[in-house]
Each structure stands twice: as C-alpha cells, then as structure tokens.
Design an enzyme around this catalytic site. Structure first.
Site, short mmCIF file in Angstrom:
data_model
loop_
_atom_site.label_atom_id
_atom_site.label_comp_id
_atom_site.label_asym_id
_atom_site.label_seq_id
_atom_site.Cartn_x
_atom_site.Cartn_y
_atom_site.Cartn_z
N ASN A 1 0.84 -1.18 0.00
CA ASN A 1 0.00 0.00 0.00
C ASN A 1 0.89 1.26 0.00
O ASN A 1 2.11 1.16 -0.12
CB ASN A 1 -0.95 -0.05 1.20
CG ASN A 1 -2.28 0.60 0.92
OD1 ASN A 1 -2.35 1.67 0.34
ND2 ASN A 1 -3.35 -0.06 1.33
N HIS B 1 23.00 2.97 12.29
CA HIS B 1 24.16 3.82 12.53
C HIS B 1 24.95 3.33 13.74
O HIS B 1 24.40 2.64 14.61
CB HIS B 1 23.73 5.27 12.75
CG HIS B 1 23.05 5.86 11.56
ND1 HIS B 1 23.74 6.34 10.47
CD2 HIS B 1 21.74 6.03 11.27
CE1 HIS B 1 22.88 6.80 9.57
NE2 HIS B 1 21.67 6.61 10.04
N ARG C 1 -0.84 -14.55 19.66
CA ARG C 1 -1.41 -15.89 19.64
C ARG C 1 -1.07 -16.59 18.33
O ARG C 1 -0.63 -15.96 17.37
CB ARG C 1 -2.92 -15.86 19.83
CG ARG C 1 -3.70 -15.25 18.67
CD ARG C 1 -5.19 -15.37 18.91
NE ARG C 1 -6.00 -14.78 17.87
CZ ARG C 1 -6.42 -15.43 16.77
NH1 ARG C 1 -6.05 -16.68 16.54
NH2 ARG C 1 -7.20 -14.82 15.89
#
Length: 196
Positions: free
Chosen positions: A86, A116, A184
């Site tokens: 998206n 970094h 779960r």
C-alpha cells in the site's frame, strides 16, 4: 573501494562508511529509478514491472507498489510472486531484504536493514552496519509496521498495525506491539468459510 567491493563489505555485516561518493551516487540513481516507477502509476503492470526489474535484485510476477515507493539502493531487494504494498512503502536495503510469495504490506510499512554506529564520533563519520531482513510467504504487515535489521518473519504470520519488530517472529502467529510480541497462534478456527 569500488561500489561492488563496498556492497560485498556491507553484506558481511562489518561496519562501513555510509557516505562514500560511490554509495551517495548509488542512492541518487535509486531515487531517479523510484521516481520513474512512481510516475508510471496508471500504466500497464508489464511496464511498471520492467522498471522494477531494473531497480531491484529480483522480482516475481504480480508485484505492485502504490505510490510512493522508496528504497535506498534496490539491488539488495528480492520479492516473490503476488506482492502488494500500500502507499508510502520504504525499504532501506544496505542489507538484503528477502520477501516471499503472497505478501501484503499496509500503508507506510518500513524495513530498515542498516543502522548507525552507537558511538557518536563514529556515527558522525558515517559508520553504519547492516543485517538482512527476511519475510516469509503469505505474510501480512499492517499499516505503519516498522521492521528493524536482522529480523525474520515466519510464513503465514500477521504483524499488527503500528508494530516495531525488533526480533524474529515465528510462523503462523499474530504479533503486535512496541516492541512487537506474539499475541497468539493462527488456527483453523480463524477460517471464516470465505470462497472467492
């Protein structure tokens, strides 16, 4: 050091100089290619995938990014078949980004393989290091998910919106949170009986 040598050094996981002229130029070239891809929105999928093949290490069939897609180099990104991202996907690919088949990204998903240096003197001098990210088959990343370096997400798993993934996620689970944790397992009870 030439660009190919720097690429191999980065993939080794060793500290590297992120601000060499060669890496800066490679990023500039990638911005131009991602601009070309983003500006191709509305053209045929074949035309758009041809641009991706020039930009990325490897691409399967049925790859689609909504605008705007950004990556750091492109040459360390491999994507399987039937991929959809998206809006506003970012992949920083100092390390390898390996993405399986049938993967969905919500809007504003980010993958960050480089980091970094912790020491500020080294950080100011451009010191970075990279670790690969691997996303399995049939994975869904919700909106605003951020995946840090060195993470593997197992097949069929779902990462909830807004999560920051800092460690591996096993297959067949729903995980979410900051930091992301398994909530779960996905089971047969999750099937709704939907038939296309």
């Amino acid at each position: 050091m030439e660009l190919d040598e720097q690429r191999q050094h980065i993939l080794s996981g060793a500290m590297y100089n992120d601000v060499t002229p060669e890496l800066i130029k490679a990023r500039e070239n990638t911005v131009l290619l991602t601009n070309e891809y983003n500006n191709s929105f509305g053209k045929t999928s074949e035309e758009r995938e041809t641009i991706l093949k020039r930009l990325l290490k490897s691409v399967g069939q049925g790859i689609h990014f909504e605008p705007n897609f950004r990556c750091e180099f492109g040459y360390n990104i491999s994507i399987g078949n039937n991929f959809y991202a998206n809006f506003d996907c970012i992949m920083l690919d100092g390390g390898e980004n390996e993405i399986g088949d049938n993967v969905l990204f919500g809007p504003r998903v980010g993958i960050y393989t480089s980091n970094h240096a912790i020491d500020f003197h080294e950080r100011i001098a451009g010191a970075c290091y990279a670790k690969n990210v691997k996303i399995g088959n049939n994975v869904w990343l919700g909106a605003g998910v951020h995946i840090n370096q060195g993470v593997t997400i197992g097949d069929n798993s779902i990462i909830g919106s807004g999560s920051v993934v800092t460690k591996d996620v096993p297959p067949n689970v729903i995980a979410a949170g900051v930091p992301c944790n398994v909530i779960r397992k996905i089971t047969k009870n999750d099937r709704t009986g939907f038939q296309p």
